[in-house]
Design an enzyme around this catalytic site. Structure first.
Site, mmCIF file in Angstrom:
data_model
loop_
_atom_site.group_PDB
_atom_site.id
_atom_site.type_symbol
_atom_site.label_atom_id
_atom_site.label_comp_id
_atom_site.label_asym_id
_atom_site.label_seq_id
_atom_site.Cartn_x
_atom_site.Cartn_y
_atom_site.Cartn_z
ATOM 1 N N ASP A 6 0.884 -1.111 0.115
ATOM 2 C CA ASP A 6 -0.154 -0.136 -0.018
ATOM 3 C C ASP A 6 0.782 1.317 -0.016
ATOM 4 O O ASP A 6 1.602 1.637 1.011
ATOM 5 C CB ASP A 6 -0.959 0.100 1.234
ATOM 6 C CG ASP A 6 -1.592 1.027 1.511
ATOM 7 O OD1 ASP A 6 -1.867 2.076 0.614
ATOM 8 O OD2 ASP A 6 -2.023 1.515 2.577
ATOM 9 N N ILE A 7 1.064 1.890 -1.161
ATOM 10 C CA ILE A 7 1.789 3.005 -1.340
ATOM 11 C C ILE A 7 1.104 4.196 -0.957
ATOM 12 O O ILE A 7 0.232 4.559 -1.786
ATOM 13 C CB ILE A 7 2.562 3.162 -2.626
ATOM 14 C CG1 ILE A 7 3.196 1.922 -3.117
ATOM 15 C CG2 ILE A 7 3.383 4.141 -2.933
ATOM 16 C CD1 ILE A 7 3.772 1.798 -4.487
ATOM 17 N N GLY A 8 1.271 4.928 0.326
ATOM 18 C CA GLY A 8 0.474 6.135 0.686
ATOM 19 C C GLY A 8 1.577 7.138 0.543
ATOM 20 O O GLY A 8 2.589 7.067 0.333
ATOM 21 N N THR A 10 3.066 8.853 2.991
ATOM 22 C CA THR A 10 3.705 8.973 4.161
ATOM 23 C C THR A 10 4.458 7.828 4.213
ATOM 24 O O THR A 10 5.637 7.430 4.383
ATOM 25 C CB THR A 10 2.912 9.173 5.495
ATOM 26 O OG1 THR A 10 2.286 10.442 5.524
ATOM 27 C CG2 THR A 10 4.053 9.423 6.659
ATOM 28 N N ASN A 11 3.878 6.491 4.199
ATOM 29 C CA ASN A 11 4.275 5.215 4.468
ATOM 30 C C ASN A 11 4.161 4.354 3.129
ATOM 31 O O ASN A 11 2.867 4.346 2.750
ATOM 32 C CB ASN A 11 3.988 4.524 5.701
ATOM 33 C CG ASN A 11 4.422 5.220 6.821
ATOM 34 O OD1 ASN A 11 5.661 5.567 7.136
ATOM 35 N ND2 ASN A 11 3.483 5.717 7.710
ATOM 36 N N GLY A 106 -8.883 7.552 -5.016
ATOM 37 C CA GLY A 106 -7.710 6.947 -4.773
ATOM 38 C C GLY A 106 -7.655 5.245 -4.751
ATOM 39 O O GLY A 106 -8.809 4.840 -4.060
ATOM 40 N N ASP A 108 -6.167 3.709 -2.618
ATOM 41 C CA ASP A 108 -6.582 3.158 -1.130
ATOM 42 C C ASP A 108 -7.805 3.123 -0.647
ATOM 43 O O ASP A 108 -8.262 2.331 0.116
ATOM 44 C CB ASP A 108 -5.575 3.793 -0.075
ATOM 45 C CG ASP A 108 -5.591 5.299 -0.260
ATOM 46 O OD1 ASP A 108 -6.315 6.032 -1.243
ATOM 47 O OD2 ASP A 108 -5.083 6.016 0.696
ATOM 48 N N ASP A 129 -10.439 6.558 7.117
ATOM 49 C CA ASP A 129 -9.054 6.470 7.115
ATOM 50 C C ASP A 129 -8.051 7.660 7.509
ATOM 51 O O ASP A 129 -8.251 8.647 6.798
ATOM 52 C CB ASP A 129 -8.779 5.845 5.592
ATOM 53 C CG ASP A 129 -7.260 5.210 5.595
ATOM 54 O OD1 ASP A 129 -6.330 5.577 6.166
ATOM 55 O OD2 ASP A 129 -7.050 4.672 4.528
ATOM 56 N N THR A 184 0.613 25.587 25.244
ATOM 57 C CA THR A 184 0.718 25.732 23.804
ATOM 58 C C THR A 184 0.164 24.207 23.262
ATOM 59 O O THR A 184 -0.466 23.899 22.718
ATOM 60 C CB THR A 184 1.777 26.155 23.082
ATOM 61 O OG1 THR A 184 2.261 27.474 23.542
ATOM 62 C CG2 THR A 184 1.736 26.314 21.700
HETATM 63 N N1 ADP Z 1 2.088 5.462 15.734
HETATM 64 C C1 ADP Z 1 1.812 5.739 14.345
HETATM 65 N N2 ADP Z 1 1.624 5.127 13.394
HETATM 66 C C2 ADP Z 1 1.481 5.349 12.037
HETATM 67 N N3 ADP Z 1 1.216 6.538 11.752
HETATM 68 C C3 ADP Z 1 1.349 7.467 12.569
HETATM 69 C C4 ADP Z 1 1.599 7.302 14.128
HETATM 70 N N4 ADP Z 1 1.848 8.533 14.567
HETATM 71 C C5 ADP Z 1 1.467 9.225 13.781
HETATM 72 N N5 ADP Z 1 1.165 8.860 12.580
HETATM 73 C C6 ADP Z 1 0.861 9.624 11.414
HETATM 74 O O1 ADP Z 1 -0.311 8.916 10.882
HETATM 75 C C7 ADP Z 1 0.168 9.292 9.230
HETATM 76 C C8 ADP Z 1 0.428 8.089 8.670
HETATM 77 O O2 ADP Z 1 -0.599 7.008 8.500
HETATM 78 P P1 ADP Z 1 -0.630 6.347 7.433
HETATM 79 O O3 ADP Z 1 -1.975 5.442 7.548
HETATM 80 O O4 ADP Z 1 0.757 5.390 7.322
HETATM 81 O O5 ADP Z 1 -0.621 7.124 6.066
HETATM 82 P P2 ADP Z 1 -0.470 7.261 4.576
HETATM 83 O O6 ADP Z 1 -1.461 5.929 4.126
HETATM 84 O O7 ADP Z 1 -1.107 8.383 4.036
HETATM 85 O O8 ADP Z 1 1.041 6.943 4.092
HETATM 86 C C9 ADP Z 1 1.360 10.443 9.261
HETATM 87 O O9 ADP Z 1 0.757 11.524 9.040
HETATM 88 C C10 ADP Z 1 2.010 9.901 10.298
HETATM 89 O O10 ADP Z 1 2.874 11.039 10.973
HETATM 90 C C1 PAZ Z 2 -7.044 11.237 -0.615
HETATM 91 C C2 PAZ Z 2 -5.704 10.521 -0.589
HETATM 92 C C3 PAZ Z 2 -4.789 11.561 -0.654
HETATM 93 C C4 PAZ Z 2 -5.293 9.793 0.601
HETATM 94 O O1 PAZ Z 2 -3.938 9.322 0.639
HETATM 95 P P1 PAZ Z 2 -3.270 8.772 1.966
HETATM 96 O O2 PAZ Z 2 -3.640 9.757 3.019
HETATM 97 O O3 PAZ Z 2 -3.749 7.653 2.072
HETATM 98 O O4 PAZ Z 2 -1.779 8.920 1.470
HETATM 99 C C5 PAZ Z 2 -5.711 9.849 -1.998
HETATM 100 O O5 PAZ Z 2 -6.311 8.534 -1.866
HETATM 101 C C6 PAZ Z 2 -5.735 10.198 -3.106
HETATM 102 O O6 PAZ Z 2 -4.791 10.936 -3.698
HETATM 103 N N1 PAZ Z 2 -6.963 10.164 -3.773
HETATM 104 C C7 PAZ Z 2 -7.233 10.993 -4.888
HETATM 105 C C8 PAZ Z 2 -8.426 11.583 -4.966
HETATM 106 C C9 PAZ Z 2 -9.882 10.974 -4.662
HETATM 107 O O7 PAZ Z 2 -9.692 10.026 -3.952
HETATM 108 O O8 PAZ Z 2 -10.627 11.374 -5.241
HETATM 109 K K K Z 3 -3.561 4.995 3.285
#
Ligand code: ADP
Ligand code: PAZ
Ligand code: K
Length: 257
Positions: A6-8, A10-11, A106, A108, A129, A184
């Protein structure tokens, strides 16, 4: 074994399923500047340290919302495991009514919708999500995609406030005891954590009002485990929900791949 990727934003999450459960999971930082060769080194190293037998991985599927990296990771999986991963697209079978899936969705989110419909085949099901973006995606009992809402994820929202030149300490995002922050960090926690919790509750309620029926809610991604306990309307906390969708879709498309 099945490998889900799953290429997101962030991860890049890679996890292995043995037919019964998800086993080892790797989280690799998403970096669009890295090349296929660089990712190959990272993945080869992780793989060698795992002690698994390469030939045990018989199927793989890739979901990506980072188009720049999709081809690179696909190539690496092909090289490491000598298999062609299923690439998600609008052409694959998902168990959803594809005529109702918005074309820009997207991948995902498509996995989340497919997994939600499998989990609640007789109900309207919403997946929350909590990734880089926060998304709500809703599917009905006939597998029709009703719609999606997208907003900044929790960490993205904090970064938007203070950027990378923060004068402020890094904020660990946890639930504060009071909505009335007195410093803060607690004020940010009150605003972001409690604010998002109220927003999520409101979005669920608003969706139910618009549809005129109760919905099932599943939470996944990033910080979902931190906030789910504060939101009674969440029925299921499913950390592997997106991967479950990918696995389901892979199984549905096996005879054609
Ligand atoms: N313990 C954690 N595990 C995973 N993600 C975390 C955690 N704490 C904070 N985050 C945040 O959650 C987001 C990543 O979630 P993830 O589902 O992996 O994202 P994506 O699918 O967008 O890559 C980031 O903004 C990351 O900084
Ligand atoms: C909404 C998202 C940015 C979520 O990405 P993620 O946070 O999982 O990295 C991704 O699913 C995306 O780029 N979607 C395309 C736009 C849409 O779903 O309509
Ligand atoms: K995701």
């Amino acid at each position: 074994m099945f490998l889900a990727v799953d290429i997101g934003n962030t991860n890049i999450v890679m996890s292995f399923h043995d037919g019964k459960q998800w086993g080892r999971t790797w989280r690799i930082h998403t970096d669009t500047k890295k090349t296929s060769d660089e990712y190959l080194v990272i993945m080869e190293t992780l793989w060698e340290n795992s002690g698994f037998d390469r030939t045990a991985v018989r199927h793989a599927a890739i979901s990506s919302v980072v188009p720049n990296l999709t081809r690179a990771i696909q190539k690496d999986i092909q090289r490491i495991f000598s298999i062609s991963p299923l690439m998600l697209s609008m052409q694959v079978k998902t168990g959803l009514d594809m005529s109702t899936v918005p074309s820009e969705i997207g991948q995902d989110i498509m996995c989340n919708l497919a997994a939600a419909h499998q989990m609640f085949p007789d109900r309207v099901a919403m997946t929350l999500d909590c990734g880089t973006a926060m998304t709500f995606s809703t599917v009905d009992e006939k597998g029709r995609v009703l719609g999606v809402a997208i907003l900044p994820g929790l960490v993205t929202a904090v970064n938007a406030l203070f950027g990378n030149t923060a004068q402020l300490p890094q904020v660990e995002l946890k639930i504060p005891t009071s909505v009335l922050g007195r410093n803060t960090v607690d004020s940010i926690r009150a605003g972001i954590m409690l604010g998002y919790i109220e927003m999520i509750d409101g979005m669920i309620e608003r969706t139910e009002k618009e549809l005129g029926k109760k919905i099932a809610v599943i939470a996944t991604g990033g910080l979902s485990s931190t906030i789910a306990s504060e939101i009674p309307r969440i029925d299921v906390l499913a950390p592997n929900h997106t991967l479950d969708g990918l696995r389901l879709i892979s199984e549905m498309n096996r005879e054609t791949t």
